[in-house]
Design a protein around this motif. Structure first.
Motif, PDB file in Angstrom:
ATOM      1  N   GLY A  94       0.786  -1.224   0.000  1.00 40.30           N
ATOM      2  CA  GLY A  94       0.000   0.000   0.000  1.00 40.30           C
ATOM      3  C   GLY A  94       0.816   1.272   0.000  1.00 40.30           C
ATOM      4  O   GLY A  94       0.761   2.057  -0.958  1.00 40.30           O
ATOM      5  N   PRO A  95       1.591   1.535   1.053  1.00 42.13           N
ATOM      6  CA  PRO A  95       2.386   2.769   1.086  1.00 42.13           C
ATOM      7  C   PRO A  95       3.381   2.869  -0.074  1.00 42.13           C
ATOM      8  O   PRO A  95       3.567   3.949  -0.638  1.00 42.13           O
ATOM      9  CB  PRO A  95       3.127   2.673   2.429  1.00 42.13           C
ATOM     10  CG  PRO A  95       2.271   1.779   3.260  1.00 42.13           C
ATOM     11  CD  PRO A  95       1.697   0.771   2.310  1.00 42.13           C
ATOM     12  N   ALA A  96       4.010   1.741  -0.438  1.00 46.29           N
ATOM     13  CA  ALA A  96       5.001   1.772  -1.514  1.00 46.29           C
ATOM     14  C   ALA A  96       4.363   2.148  -2.849  1.00 46.29           C
ATOM     15  O   ALA A  96       4.852   3.029  -3.562  1.00 46.29           O
ATOM     16  CB  ALA A  96       5.691   0.411  -1.633  1.00 46.29           C
ATOM     17  N   PHE A 135      -5.007   6.508  -4.514  1.00 39.09           N
ATOM     18  CA  PHE A 135      -5.275   6.472  -3.072  1.00 39.09           C
ATOM     19  C   PHE A 135      -6.317   5.402  -2.740  1.00 39.09           C
ATOM     20  O   PHE A 135      -6.159   4.633  -1.799  1.00 39.09           O
ATOM     21  CB  PHE A 135      -5.758   7.834  -2.579  1.00 39.09           C
ATOM     22  CG  PHE A 135      -6.100   7.848  -1.116  1.00 39.09           C
ATOM     23  CD1 PHE A 135      -5.109   7.950  -0.166  1.00 39.09           C
ATOM     24  CD2 PHE A 135      -7.420   7.728  -0.686  1.00 39.09           C
ATOM     25  CE1 PHE A 135      -5.414   7.950   1.195  1.00 39.09           C
ATOM     26  CE2 PHE A 135      -7.743   7.726   0.657  1.00 39.09           C
ATOM     27  CZ  PHE A 135      -6.733   7.830   1.602  1.00 39.09           C
ATOM     28  N   PHE A 136      -7.386   5.342  -3.512  1.00 41.42           N
ATOM     29  CA  PHE A 136      -8.433   4.363  -3.246  1.00 41.42           C
ATOM     30  C   PHE A 136      -7.931   2.933  -3.426  1.00 41.42           C
ATOM     31  O   PHE A 136      -8.341   2.026  -2.710  1.00 41.42           O
ATOM     32  CB  PHE A 136      -9.645   4.607  -4.149  1.00 41.42           C
ATOM     33  CG  PHE A 136     -10.528   5.723  -3.689  1.00 41.42           C
ATOM     34  CD1 PHE A 136     -11.019   5.752  -2.392  1.00 41.42           C
ATOM     35  CD2 PHE A 136     -10.871   6.762  -4.546  1.00 41.42           C
ATOM     36  CE1 PHE A 136     -11.835   6.787  -1.949  1.00 41.42           C
ATOM     37  CE2 PHE A 136     -11.684   7.803  -4.122  1.00 41.42           C
ATOM     38  CZ  PHE A 136     -12.165   7.816  -2.816  1.00 41.42           C
ATOM     39  N   ILE A 137      -7.041   2.733  -4.399  1.00 37.67           N
ATOM     40  CA  ILE A 137      -6.472   1.402  -4.611  1.00 37.67           C
ATOM     41  C   ILE A 137      -5.798   0.898  -3.336  1.00 37.67           C
ATOM     42  O   ILE A 137      -5.885  -0.274  -2.965  1.00 37.67           O
ATOM     43  CB  ILE A 137      -5.440   1.422  -5.769  1.00 37.67           C
ATOM     44  CG1 ILE A 137      -6.144   1.351  -7.119  1.00 37.67           C
ATOM     45  CG2 ILE A 137      -4.462   0.252  -5.663  1.00 37.67           C
ATOM     46  CD1 ILE A 137      -5.215   1.350  -8.291  1.00 37.67           C
ATOM     47  N   ASN A 138      -5.129   1.822  -2.650  1.00 37.50           N
ATOM     48  CA  ASN A 138      -4.298   1.428  -1.512  1.00 37.50           C
ATOM     49  C   ASN A 138      -4.933   1.726  -0.160  1.00 37.50           C
ATOM     50  O   ASN A 138      -4.284   1.571   0.875  1.00 37.50           O
ATOM     51  CB  ASN A 138      -2.943   2.150  -1.603  1.00 37.50           C
ATOM     52  CG  ASN A 138      -2.193   1.791  -2.855  1.00 37.50           C
ATOM     53  OD1 ASN A 138      -1.717   0.678  -3.002  1.00 37.50           O
ATOM     54  ND2 ASN A 138      -2.114   2.716  -3.785  1.00 37.50           N
ATOM     55  N   ALA A 139      -6.192   2.149  -0.148  1.00 40.60           N
ATOM     56  CA  ALA A 139      -6.821   2.551   1.104  1.00 40.60           C
ATOM     57  C   ALA A 139      -6.835   1.427   2.136  1.00 40.60           C
ATOM     58  O   ALA A 139      -6.485   1.624   3.307  1.00 40.60           O
ATOM     59  CB  ALA A 139      -8.245   3.036   0.840  1.00 40.60           C
ATOM     60  N   ASP A 140      -7.217   0.221   1.708  1.00 41.37           N
ATOM     61  CA  ASP A 140      -7.256  -0.909   2.641  1.00 41.37           C
ATOM     62  C   ASP A 140      -5.867  -1.244   3.157  1.00 41.37           C
ATOM     63  O   ASP A 140      -5.664  -1.466   4.360  1.00 41.37           O
ATOM     64  CB  ASP A 140      -7.864  -2.143   1.963  1.00 41.37           C
ATOM     65  CG  ASP A 140      -9.342  -1.966   1.682  1.00 41.37           C
ATOM     66  OD1 ASP A 140      -9.955  -1.075   2.288  1.00 41.37           O
ATOM     67  OD2 ASP A 140      -9.878  -2.721   0.842  1.00 41.37           O
ATOM     68  N   ALA A 141      -4.912  -1.276   2.241  1.00 40.13           N
ATOM     69  CA  ALA A 141      -3.547  -1.622   2.640  1.00 40.13           C
ATOM     70  C   ALA A 141      -2.955  -0.566   3.557  1.00 40.13           C
ATOM     71  O   ALA A 141      -2.221  -0.878   4.500  1.00 40.13           O
ATOM     72  CB  ALA A 141      -2.661  -1.792   1.401  1.00 40.13           C
ATOM     73  N   PRO A 288     -15.891  -2.714  -3.637  1.00 37.42           N
ATOM     74  CA  PRO A 288     -16.414  -1.429  -4.135  1.00 37.42           C
ATOM     75  C   PRO A 288     -15.336  -0.353  -4.267  1.00 37.42           C
ATOM     76  O   PRO A 288     -15.282   0.369  -5.261  1.00 37.42           O
ATOM     77  CB  PRO A 288     -17.470  -1.050  -3.093  1.00 37.42           C
ATOM     78  CG  PRO A 288     -17.953  -2.366  -2.571  1.00 37.42           C
ATOM     79  CD  PRO A 288     -16.747  -3.248  -2.549  1.00 37.42           C
ATOM     80  N   MET A 289     -14.460  -0.232  -3.260  1.00 37.70           N
ATOM     81  CA  MET A 289     -13.431   0.804  -3.304  1.00 37.70           C
ATOM     82  C   MET A 289     -12.437   0.538  -4.440  1.00 37.70           C
ATOM     83  O   MET A 289     -11.951   1.472  -5.092  1.00 37.70           O
ATOM     84  CB  MET A 289     -12.697   0.881  -1.957  1.00 37.70           C
ATOM     85  CG  MET A 289     -11.827   2.123  -1.821  1.00 37.70           C
ATOM     86  SD  MET A 289     -11.229   2.376  -0.135  1.00 37.70           S
ATOM     87  CE  MET A 289     -12.747   2.816   0.695  1.00 37.70           C
ATOM     88  N   GLU A 290     -12.136  -0.735  -4.693  1.00 35.52           N
ATOM     89  CA  GLU A 290     -11.231  -1.086  -5.785  1.00 35.52           C
ATOM     90  C   GLU A 290     -11.874  -0.775  -7.129  1.00 35.52           C
ATOM     91  O   GLU A 290     -11.206  -0.289  -8.055  1.00 35.52           O
ATOM     92  CB  GLU A 290     -10.857  -2.565  -5.695  1.00 35.52           C
ATOM     93  CG  GLU A 290      -9.977  -2.883  -4.490  1.00 35.52           C
ATOM     94  CD  GLU A 290      -9.819  -4.382  -4.261  1.00 35.52           C
ATOM     95  OE1 GLU A 290      -8.756  -4.797  -3.773  1.00 35.52           O
ATOM     96  OE2 GLU A 290     -10.774  -5.139  -4.556  1.00 35.52           O
ATOM     97  N   ALA A 293     -11.680   2.886  -7.674  1.00 32.43           N
ATOM     98  CA  ALA A 293     -10.305   3.275  -8.006  1.00 32.43           C
ATOM     99  C   ALA A 293     -10.005   3.027  -9.480  1.00 32.43           C
ATOM    100  O   ALA A 293      -9.449   3.893 -10.174  1.00 32.43           O
ATOM    101  CB  ALA A 293      -9.322   2.508  -7.125  1.00 32.43           C
ATOM    102  N   ILE A 294     -10.351   1.851  -9.973  1.00 29.47           N
ATOM    103  CA  ILE A 294     -10.102   1.519 -11.377  1.00 29.47           C
ATOM    104  C   ILE A 294     -10.844   2.487 -12.290  1.00 29.47           C
ATOM    105  O   ILE A 294     -10.298   2.986 -13.287  1.00 29.47           O
ATOM    106  CB  ILE A 294     -10.516   0.062 -11.665  1.00 29.47           C
ATOM    107  CG1 ILE A 294      -9.593  -0.906 -10.923  1.00 29.47           C
ATOM    108  CG2 ILE A 294     -10.488  -0.227 -13.163  1.00 29.47           C
ATOM    109  CD1 ILE A 294     -10.021  -2.355 -11.008  1.00 29.47           C
ATOM    110  N   THR A 295     -12.086   2.776 -11.952  1.00 25.15           N
ATOM    111  CA  THR A 295     -12.896   3.703 -12.746  1.00 25.15           C
ATOM    112  C   THR A 295     -12.263   5.090 -12.786  1.00 25.15           C
ATOM    113  O   THR A 295     -12.192   5.735 -13.846  1.00 25.15           O
ATOM    114  CB  THR A 295     -14.317   3.805 -12.174  1.00 25.15           C
ATOM    115  OG1 THR A 295     -14.911   2.504 -12.153  1.00 25.15           O
ATOM    116  CG2 THR A 295     -15.171   4.738 -13.012  1.00 25.15           C
TER     117      THR A 295
END
Length: 312
Positions: A94-96, A135-141, A288-290, A293-295
């Motif tokens: 996530g952070p990386a 940001f949304f891609i990595n929100a969970d991580a 949903p968040m992923e 993010a893709i969209t």
């Protein structure tokens, strides 16, 4: 021209996305070992393809061409992948990837001096969509990373390597695009072969270091004595040819066709395809968040395309 460039960039992202599966398949090997195998294959195959006309091609290259190729082989290949892998080991994906995902923004700023670029005011909207998508891609991580307890030194080291990877890739994108537009007599494929030879030389040096110093696996589930070297070289062949040679040929074609600022934004196809492959590998649908993010990422690129289309 713009549309074909974006399609080539998307094809490069589709190839690069496969590389993210290699650590999952090769869990008993360290990131540096995987990087070494990948770029040794890339360099070896490139040299083989160049062999029949190597002397003729060599005479066409100036000393500055050789120098920039050596820089590109490190920045966009061995150095970038090693720094990214090291950052992931220290702070997680996530952070990386959030830091490295800022490459489209950095490249857009670096490309502002190019004559075919648009003002930042025209690209603010697309860039905002891309940043939010990353940001949304990595929100969970990122949430999981915030709950981890680890030494502050490890966190700082991991983030520094992430910023190093960001700088490495951004410089590679700028230098590679400008070199390709300067050397119009060298095809995108030939430039990919030459870059591969450079990357192979760097990987050979890394292999010597690993052999002398030894390398330890970075996976907690790894069993070093149980390493499957046949699988290692099969995967290395796949990511060395598909994830490096073919991907770089597509990327070079995109870099020639697109303004530099748009080239940087097309880089977002790499995390998009990495996500899609991850869903297939894990046999699940995107959360949903992923999906959001893709969209947003794809919308950002399409929006930028529209802005450049108006300019044309």
């Amino acid at each position: 021209m713009i549309r074909s460039g974006v399609l080539l960039g998307a094809a490069a992202g589709a190839c690069w996305g496969l590389v993210f599966l290699s650590p999952l398949v090769l869990q008993s090997f360290s990131a540096l070992e995987i990087a070494t195998g990948r770029f040794l294959v890339y360099g070896g195959v490139s040299l083989f393809l160049l062999a029949p006309s190597f002397l003729r091609i060599w005479k066409r290259l100036s000393l500055s061409d050789v120098g920039i190729l050596m820089v590109l082989g490190a920045l966009g290949n061995v150095l970038f992948f090693s720094l990214l892998a090291g950052s992931i080991q220290d702070v997680g994906i996530g952070p990386a990837s959030l830091v490295v995902g800022m490459a489209p923004v950095v490249v857009t700023f670096l490309g502002q001096s190019d004559k075919d670029t648009l003002p930042l005011s025209n690209l603010a909207g697309p860039l905002l969509f891309i940043v939010c998508g990353i940001f949304f891609i990595n929100a969970d991580a990122l949430q999981m990373w915030g709950e981890r307890s680890q030494p502050i030194g490890q966190s700082v080291r991991g983030l520094l390597m992430a910023f190093g990877a960001l700088a490495s890739w951004s410089l590679f994108t700028v230098l590679n695009a400008r070199a390709l537009k300067r050397r119009t007599d060298v095809s995108s494929g030939l430039w990919a072969y030459l870059t591969g030879v450079s990357a192979g030389l760097w990987a050979l040096g890394l292999a010597v270091v690993l052999w002398v110093c030894g390398s330890s696996s970075t996976s907690t589930n790894a069993v070093p004595e149980g390493k499957d070297w046949l699988l290692f070289w099969v995967v290395s062949l796949g990511i060395g040819v598909g994830g490096s040679l073919i991907a770089n040929m597509f990327w070079n074609g995109a870099s020639r066709r697109l303004p530099l600022s748009l080239t940087g934004q097309v880089f977002v196809f790499e995390p998009v395809f990495a996500l899609l492959y991850g869903f297939i590998y894990s046999s699940r649908l995107p959360r949903p968040m992923e999906a959001i993010a893709i969209t947003m990422l794809v919308t950002g690129v399409l929006w930028a395309m529209k802005e450049y289309g108006r300019k044309a």
